[in-house]
Structure formats: structure tokens, C-alpha cells
Write a protein that holds these residues in place. Structure first.
Motif, PDB file in Angstrom:
ATOM      1  N   THR A   1      29.294  -7.546   1.901  1.00 38.67           N
ATOM      2  CA  THR A   1      29.768  -6.267   1.357  1.00 38.67           C
ATOM      3  C   THR A   1      31.271  -6.299   1.105  1.00 38.67           C
ATOM      4  N   ASP A   2      31.968  -7.311   1.626  1.00 42.52           N
ATOM      5  CA  ASP A   2      33.385  -7.500   1.346  1.00 42.52           C
ATOM      6  C   ASP A   2      33.517  -8.137  -0.039  1.00 42.52           C
ATOM      7  N   LYS A   3      34.243  -7.478  -0.939  1.00 40.27           N
ATOM      8  CA  LYS A   3      34.307  -7.909  -2.329  1.00 40.27           C
ATOM      9  C   LYS A   3      34.808  -9.347  -2.477  1.00 40.27           C
ATOM     10  N   LYS A   4      35.874  -9.706  -1.768  1.00 41.68           N
ATOM     11  CA  LYS A   4      36.424 -11.063  -1.869  1.00 41.68           C
ATOM     12  C   LYS A   4      35.392 -12.096  -1.398  1.00 41.68           C
ATOM     13  N   GLU A   5      34.747 -11.825  -0.275  1.00 39.06           N
ATOM     14  CA  GLU A   5      33.731 -12.747   0.235  1.00 39.06           C
ATOM     15  C   GLU A   5      32.546 -12.850  -0.716  1.00 39.06           C
ATOM     16  N   MET A   6      32.147 -11.714  -1.299  1.00 36.47           N
ATOM     17  CA  MET A   6      31.024 -11.714  -2.235  1.00 36.47           C
ATOM     18  C   MET A   6      31.330 -12.604  -3.435  1.00 36.47           C
ATOM     19  N   TYR A   7      32.545 -12.491  -3.987  1.00 40.59           N
ATOM     20  CA  TYR A   7      32.912 -13.334  -5.128  1.00 40.59           C
ATOM     21  C   TYR A   7      32.940 -14.806  -4.736  1.00 40.59           C
ATOM     22  N   GLU A   8      33.408 -15.123  -3.559  1.00 43.07           N
ATOM     23  CA  GLU A   8      33.407 -16.515  -3.092  1.00 43.07           C
ATOM     24  C   GLU A   8      31.972 -17.040  -2.984  1.00 43.07           C
ATOM     25  N   GLU A   9      31.060 -16.210  -2.477  1.00 51.62           N
ATOM     26  CA  GLU A   9      29.653 -16.598  -2.379  1.00 51.62           C
ATOM     27  C   GLU A   9      29.044 -16.817  -3.761  1.00 51.62           C
ATOM     28  N   VAL A  10      29.384 -15.942  -4.699  1.00 51.27           N
ATOM     29  CA  VAL A  10      28.877 -16.069  -6.067  1.00 51.27           C
ATOM     30  C   VAL A  10      29.359 -17.375  -6.691  1.00 51.27           C
ATOM     31  N   VAL A  11      30.637 -17.685  -6.533  1.00 51.24           N
ATOM     32  CA  VAL A  11      31.179 -18.923  -7.096  1.00 51.24           C
ATOM     33  C   VAL A  11      30.446 -20.138  -6.535  1.00 51.24           C
ATOM     34  N   LEU A  12      30.237 -20.167  -5.222  1.00 53.51           N
ATOM     35  CA  LEU A  12      29.519 -21.293  -4.608  1.00 53.51           C
ATOM     36  C   LEU A  12      28.094 -21.418  -5.159  1.00 53.51           C
ATOM     37  N   GLN A  13      27.411 -20.286  -5.277  1.00 50.89           N
ATOM     38  CA  GLN A  13      26.040 -20.328  -5.781  1.00 50.89           C
ATOM     39  C   GLN A  13      25.989 -20.719  -7.249  1.00 50.89           C
ATOM     40  N   LEU A  14      26.948 -20.217  -8.048  1.00 49.22           N
ATOM     41  CA  LEU A  14      26.987 -20.599  -9.462  1.00 49.22           C
ATOM     42  C   LEU A  14      27.221 -22.093  -9.621  1.00 49.22           C
ATOM     43  N   LYS A  15      28.124 -22.642  -8.817  1.00 54.08           N
ATOM     44  CA  LYS A  15      28.365 -24.090  -8.876  1.00 54.08           C
ATOM     45  C   LYS A  15      27.079 -24.849  -8.581  1.00 54.08           C
ATOM     46  N   GLY A  16      26.339 -24.407  -7.571  1.00 52.35           N
ATOM     47  CA  GLY A  16      25.083 -25.064  -7.222  1.00 52.35           C
ATOM     48  C   GLY A  16      24.032 -24.929  -8.316  1.00 52.35           C
TER      49      GLY A  16
ATOM     50  N   SER B   1      24.176 -14.409 -15.192  1.00 50.90           N
ATOM     51  CA  SER B   1      24.015 -12.964 -15.295  1.00 50.90           C
ATOM     52  C   SER B   1      23.037 -12.441 -14.243  1.00 50.90           C
ATOM     53  N   ALA B   2      21.985 -13.186 -13.955  1.00 46.49           N
ATOM     54  CA  ALA B   2      21.028 -12.768 -12.920  1.00 46.49           C
ATOM     55  C   ALA B   2      21.683 -12.757 -11.541  1.00 46.49           C
ATOM     56  N   LEU B   3      22.461 -13.796 -11.250  1.00 45.97           N
ATOM     57  CA  LEU B   3      23.122 -13.868  -9.950  1.00 45.97           C
ATOM     58  C   LEU B   3      24.153 -12.755  -9.788  1.00 45.97           C
ATOM     59  N   LEU B   4      24.955 -12.509 -10.817  1.00 46.57           N
ATOM     60  CA  LEU B   4      25.941 -11.430 -10.744  1.00 46.57           C
ATOM     61  C   LEU B   4      25.262 -10.074 -10.594  1.00 46.57           C
ATOM     62  N   ASN B   5      24.162  -9.876 -11.297  1.00 47.41           N
ATOM     63  CA  ASN B   5      23.411  -8.620 -11.178  1.00 47.41           C
ATOM     64  C   ASN B   5      22.884  -8.430  -9.757  1.00 47.41           C
ATOM     65  N   GLN B   6      22.455  -9.512  -9.149  1.00 43.27           N
ATOM     66  CA  GLN B   6      21.942  -9.454  -7.771  1.00 43.27           C
ATOM     67  C   GLN B   6      23.073  -9.186  -6.775  1.00 43.27           C
ATOM     68  N   ALA B   7      24.240  -9.757  -7.025  1.00 43.15           N
ATOM     69  CA  ALA B   7      25.352  -9.661  -6.080  1.00 43.15           C
ATOM     70  C   ALA B   7      26.084  -8.326  -6.142  1.00 43.15           C
ATOM     71  N   MET B   8      26.120  -7.703  -7.304  1.00 48.00           N
ATOM     72  CA  MET B   8      26.921  -6.489  -7.499  1.00 48.00           C
ATOM     73  C   MET B   8      25.995  -5.283  -7.556  1.00 48.00           C
ATOM     74  N   ASP B   9      26.154  -4.371  -6.614  1.00 43.71           N
ATOM     75  CA  ASP B   9      25.193  -3.272  -6.496  1.00 43.71           C
ATOM     76  C   ASP B   9      25.535  -2.035  -7.319  1.00 43.71           C
ATOM     77  N   LYS B  10      26.745  -1.918  -7.824  1.00 44.92           N
ATOM     78  CA  LYS B  10      27.119  -0.693  -8.530  1.00 44.92           C
ATOM     79  C   LYS B  10      27.428  -0.943 -10.005  1.00 44.92           C
ATOM     80  N   ILE B  11      26.589  -1.745 -10.654  1.00 44.35           N
ATOM     81  CA  ILE B  11      26.761  -2.011 -12.086  1.00 44.35           C
ATOM     82  C   ILE B  11      25.458  -1.680 -12.802  1.00 44.35           C
TER      83      ILE B  11
END
Length: 82
Positions: A10-25, A41-51
Motif C-alpha cells: 500500500t506504500d506507493k514507492k514500494e508498490m512501484y518498486e514491486e511493479v518494476v521487478l515484476q515487469l522486468k521478469g 497494462s494488466a500488471l499496472l491495473n492490478q497494482a493501482m487500485d484507484k484508476i
């Protein structure tokens, strides 16, 4: 992979770091643009709850053309500068 859904921080900075790692994978050694943009786009949609929309427009013949996305319907073409 039943029952293994990842929960993002739920921490925005940590969430973006997690997204970057998953996107790289997801994208490592995958040469397909549309497949990579679709997964991104699917991963970002899953990670961000208020879009309500996340995706990509691709430049083609001097205009932006709708690419892979998740969310509400979108304009197919957008003139540059609009």
C-alpha cells in the motif's frame, strides 16, 4: 498458480518498486511489443487500485493510435497536440 495472487504494497514507492521487478521478469527475453504492453497494462491495473484506465497509445502516421489497455473504453485515434 491457483491461489497465488500477489498483493501489492500500500506504500506507493514500494508498490512501484514491486511493479518494476515484476515487469522486468515478465518482459525479459520477450521480443513482442504488443504482448509486453498488454502484460504491463494488466500488471499496472492490478497494482493501482484507484484508476479507471491504464494503457498505451502508439505513434502511427503522425497520430496516436490505441494500443493495449485495461479499463473503460478509449478513443481509437488522438491527433498529436490534443
Amino acid at each position: 498458480m491457483e491461489g497465488t495472487e500477489f498483493t501489492f504494497s500500500t506504500d506507493k514507492k514500494e508498490m512501484y518498486e514491486e511493479v518494476v521487478l515484476q515487469l522486468k521478469g515478465l518482459m525479459e527475453d520477450v521480443p513482442y511489443l504488443v504482448a509486453n504492453l498488454s502484460n504491463a497494462s494488466a500488471l499496472l491495473n492490478q497494482a493501482m487500485d484507484k484508476i479507471n484506465w491504464v494503457g498505451f497509445y502508439l505513434m502511427q502516421n503522425g497520430k496516436l493510435v490505441l494500443g493495449p489497455f485495461q479499463g473503460k473504453t478509449a478513443c481509437i485515434e488522438i491527433k498529436v497536440g490534443r
